[in-house]
Every structure is written in C-alpha cells, then in structure tokens.
Design a protein around this motif. Structure first.
Motif, PDB file in Angstrom:
ATOM      1  N   MET A 182       0.852  -1.173   0.000  1.00  0.00           N
ATOM      2  CA  MET A 182       0.000   0.000   0.000  1.00  0.00           C
ATOM      3  C   MET A 182       0.898   1.236   0.000  1.00  0.00           C
ATOM      4  N   SER A 183       0.526   2.208  -0.821  1.00  0.00           N
ATOM      5  CA  SER A 183       1.336   3.419  -0.893  1.00  0.00           C
ATOM      6  C   SER A 183       1.108   4.301   0.332  1.00  0.00           C
ATOM      7  N   ASP A 184       2.039   5.188   0.550  1.00  0.00           N
ATOM      8  CA  ASP A 184       1.889   6.149   1.641  1.00  0.00           C
ATOM      9  C   ASP A 184       0.660   7.020   1.432  1.00  0.00           C
ATOM     10  N   PHE A 185       0.380   7.363   0.160  1.00  0.00           N
ATOM     11  CA  PHE A 185      -0.792   8.198  -0.142  1.00  0.00           C
ATOM     12  C   PHE A 185      -2.075   7.457   0.221  1.00  0.00           C
ATOM     13  N   ASN A 186      -2.161   6.178  -0.131  1.00  0.00           N
ATOM     14  CA  ASN A 186      -3.345   5.389   0.234  1.00  0.00           C
ATOM     15  C   ASN A 186      -3.541   5.393   1.736  1.00  0.00           C
ATOM     16  N   ALA A 187      -2.488   5.122   2.466  1.00  0.00           N
ATOM     17  CA  ALA A 187      -2.569   5.088   3.928  1.00  0.00           C
ATOM     18  C   ALA A 187      -2.963   6.456   4.480  1.00  0.00           C
TER      19      ALA A 187
ATOM     20  N   ASP B  16     -10.041   4.613   0.147  1.00  0.00           N
ATOM     21  CA  ASP B  16      -8.733   4.980  -0.377  1.00  0.00           C
ATOM     22  C   ASP B  16      -8.953   5.827  -1.633  1.00  0.00           C
ATOM     23  N   PRO B  17      -7.900   6.364  -2.208  1.00  0.00           N
ATOM     24  CA  PRO B  17      -8.099   7.216  -3.384  1.00  0.00           C
ATOM     25  C   PRO B  17      -8.875   6.534  -4.511  1.00  0.00           C
ATOM     26  N   ASP B  18      -8.543   5.279  -4.792  1.00  0.00           N
ATOM     27  CA  ASP B  18      -9.240   4.581  -5.881  1.00  0.00           C
ATOM     28  C   ASP B  18     -10.721   4.379  -5.576  1.00  0.00           C
ATOM     29  N   SER B  19     -11.051   4.043  -4.342  1.00  0.00           N
ATOM     30  CA  SER B  19     -12.468   3.826  -4.018  1.00  0.00           C
ATOM     31  C   SER B  19     -13.246   5.136  -4.079  1.00  0.00           C
TER      32      SER B  19
ATOM     33  N   VAL C 140      -4.751   8.812   2.968  1.00  0.00           N
ATOM     34  CA  VAL C 140      -6.172   9.050   2.673  1.00  0.00           C
ATOM     35  C   VAL C 140      -7.046   8.195   3.595  1.00  0.00           C
ATOM     36  N   GLN C 141      -6.672   6.959   3.820  1.00  0.00           N
ATOM     37  CA  GLN C 141      -7.451   6.094   4.714  1.00  0.00           C
ATOM     38  C   GLN C 141      -7.520   6.666   6.118  1.00  0.00           C
ATOM     39  N   ALA C 142      -6.468   7.316   6.571  1.00  0.00           N
ATOM     40  CA  ALA C 142      -6.471   7.926   7.899  1.00  0.00           C
ATOM     41  C   ALA C 142      -7.236   9.250   7.916  1.00  0.00           C
ATOM     42  N   LEU C 143      -7.283   9.932   6.792  1.00  0.00           N
ATOM     43  CA  LEU C 143      -7.914  11.246   6.698  1.00  0.00           C
ATOM     44  C   LEU C 143      -9.430  11.175   6.531  1.00  0.00           C
ATOM     45  N   VAL C 144      -9.882  10.231   5.730  1.00  0.00           N
ATOM     46  CA  VAL C 144     -11.292  10.140   5.335  1.00  0.00           C
ATOM     47  C   VAL C 144     -12.000   9.090   6.194  1.00  0.00           C
ATOM     48  N   PRO C 145     -13.226   9.395   6.641  1.00  0.00           N
ATOM     49  CA  PRO C 145     -13.951   8.402   7.449  1.00  0.00           C
ATOM     50  C   PRO C 145     -14.196   7.102   6.683  1.00  0.00           C
TER      51      PRO C 145
END
Length: 133
Positions: A1-6, A23-26, A8-13
C-alpha cells in the motif's frame, strides 16, 4: 500500500456500518458511479442523491489537505478528480439551484428520474427534465 493510500485512509472516514476504509481509488470509483447514475437519470430521492454525493465531499477533504499534496500520487488523483468534475458538470444545471457552498450540491441534475424530479421540485422549485424511460 502506498503512503498516499494510507494517508487518505487515515484522513477520510470509513464506510459507515462496515468499517471498510476508503482509499483514493475507491473515492474515484464511487464518484464516477454517481456521475454515471446522474447521466442515466438518477431516480432515487434527494436525500439519497446528496448521500451518494458525499464521496465528493471526502474527495475535497483530500484535495484541500496540505499534507496530502506532498505525496507523489496526489497529482494523478487531482487530475482524475478534475476530469470527473468536468464530466459531472455537463449533467448539472449551469446555475446554482439549491442552497450551499459546494458546486456539486448546489447545481442539480438537468435530467432526473421521477423520484428525484419530484423532490427537487417540492424542495427547491426546480424542474429538471425527465430522464428517458
């Protein structure tokens, strides 16, 4: 998993009721699905329409987060959102119809199914064209 994915997962509910992380793709997939539904003449009610559009709110959260832009994949995410936004705007009224400060909720669909048309007319006095049945 990329740092960006992680990030976004921490930022977005997470998705309600499931705890599944976004994640960004979803987020992009969900937004594209909403656009397709609107293009086809969205036929759920107004509350569901705004609920479905909440994915764009989460996208905006990522776009406006100063640390998100420090990740290399952010530019691709930004560009993908920009392309989806341009497409979505082609299906929306050119002038704001509903109150608010987010263009994706104030500019309502030009065409809609019976349920959404009814709600938009009753609540905002806005008469979208009927979706082709």
């Amino acid at each position: 998993m990329s740092d960006f994915n992680a990030y976004v997962q921490a930022l977005v509910p997470a998705y309600p009721g499931t705890g599944r992380l976004r994640d960004p793709d979803s987020l992009l997939w969900q937004y594209a699905a909403v656009i397709t539904n609107v293009a086809d003449g969205y036929d759920d009610n107004l509350a569901e329409y705004f609920n479905d559009l909440s994915c764009r709110d989460f996208i905006e959260l990522v776009l406006r987060d100063p640390k998100a832009s420090e990740h290399a994949p952010f530019r691709d995410f930004h560009d993908a959102v920009s392309a989806l936004d341009r497409r979505f705007k082609t299906f929306l009224a050119p002038q704001p119809v509903a109150p608010g400060n987010r263009w994706w909720t104030t500019h309502l669909p030009l065409r809609a199914g019976a349920n959404l048309r009814h709600d938009m007319q009753a609540i905002f006095g806005y008469g979208a064209q009927p979706a082709e049945e």
